[in-house]
Design an enzyme around this catalytic site. Sequence first.
Site: not given
Lengths: 502, 93
Positions: A89, A164, A188
């Site tokens: 990420k 997210s 997330s």
Amino acid sequence: MFVDSHYIRSFESNIVMIKELHEKLVNKEISAVALAEKYFAIIAEKDKNLNAYLTLTKELALAQARKVDEKIAAGEEIGILEGIPGAVKDNLCVAGVRATAGSKILDNYIAPYDAGVVTSLKEAGAVILGKVNMDEFAMGSSTEKSAYGATKNPVDLERVPGGSSGGSAAAVASGEAVWALGTDTGGSIRQPASFCGVVGLKPTYGRVSRYGAMAMASSLDQIGPITMNVEDAAIILGAISGESKMDGTSAKSPAKDYTQYLTGKVRGLRIGIVREYIDGLGEGPKKSILAVIETYKKLGAEIKEIELPYAKYALPVYYIIMPCEVSSNLARFDGIKYGMRAVDHVNSVLDFVPEDRNLIETYLDSRRFGLGAEVKRRIMLGTYALSSGYYDAYYLRAQKVRTLIKQDFEKAFAEVDLILTPTTPTPAFKIGEKTADPLEMYLADIFTITANIVGVPAISVPGPLVEVDGVPLPQGFQLMAKWFDEENLLRTAHAYEIADKA
Amino acid sequence: MITKKEVQHIAGLARIGMSEQETEKMATEMSAVLEWIDQLKEVNVDGVEPTAHITGMENRLRQDAQSDFDNQTGIVELFPERKDNYDKVKSVL
């Protein structure tokens, strides 16, 4: 409607598991370099539609892969993760690689060091393919709030992948990566895993070092894996967990092999369910979770109804604690030390050009033009709640209610070993469906936020599909376990998975 | 309900530049969230201790020893404006 074939395959026998790839590497059926190149080819083909990757790290990946091939050629033994390609990420630092966290303010930011989890994975020999998309600074539940465009759900390109960590989930679900790292502050990792039909694990707060992760809300943040199945999540957790001297809140828990707990046996384990959570669901998600409960009953687990009277306050508690910590953590993005600076001669994004900005104007404009609307809203809410005269009414009160919610869980865990809930109230929603009203977007996290508030480990596992407008969509269920009991968490998640595939 | 004037004050504290239009929108959106958060007022928290660290961890101590970061160039190169090895900023005073 577009259904990706890899996704359909994933429910059949064709899952690419870490162990399977490991054996292929050991048996020289494929080289690590060829494997990495195969994944870059898949990315080149699929990511035009998905937009999961923000940066590819081809040079790094191939250098890592070559090392693994040299070891194999020399007849050396290789570890389980050596040569296995995955994605990181974009709010986690990989030395020498751009890290934007989905924000314009970090458009030109090159990480000067490796995050703790990245060091661990590099040492384990895992190959890093690139950095994946996310809502700006991890604030969002759909990956629509990235400054670099939305990521699409590989199951249905008209839908969001969740967020997210939407880039992480989309990359794994589409076969663009074997594993991915995400971060989870209110859901997330688990919510996008649920939306994309993959496994997402948020470890116990402190289990994994947060060094090199861009902090969002420090008392809630945790890093964890997104993978195709529970075993792979256990393998990644084994590699990234453990105490770190670079993170003062990392727990004294030794790194260990979590796969040894995947026995398939849950007989006698007590699983708690919350009646209101299930009764409040729509027809499809309700059928899905009831089927999961039935499976656990058949496996010999004991299902018990429990009550969490204060858990309904977890969402408002979160929307005080999180923005307060955000407002403090994001103060560092001010255009001074790194990132975008609004300067006199670089004004292409500005709608006015002051003659000569002073220091304060540099701050104001760097943040005004570098940060997105959702990020600003949360910084503003946090600054308001922490400003003079409001601390007791907001932050302190929220921390007190947090204590009450924690006590709910302590009481529940005296009676049960695990708590089972849906991961999300619905399957993936459509792109643009929830962007107008911030509050509506926040509600997508209603079942996941509690685990961050109380710090327990939680995992989302694909349950029975839910039909929406005649289309079958993934729907995850969530298991939560006691603090630091990832063993029973993974055992129970894995037992469902193998029963479901049997 | 949070006023535009309050938003301007908070934006100043948060160092976020804001246009008139943005200020207005922010006031509406912040008010909606704050109103929703107000449901916490119905919880009786008398005598309840606040939780700051969820697993109850105690302070962790280490030697107060200095060690050099191994990639100073990497940090210097990130400076938005540079003169030699210094970060060039507007005058502070």
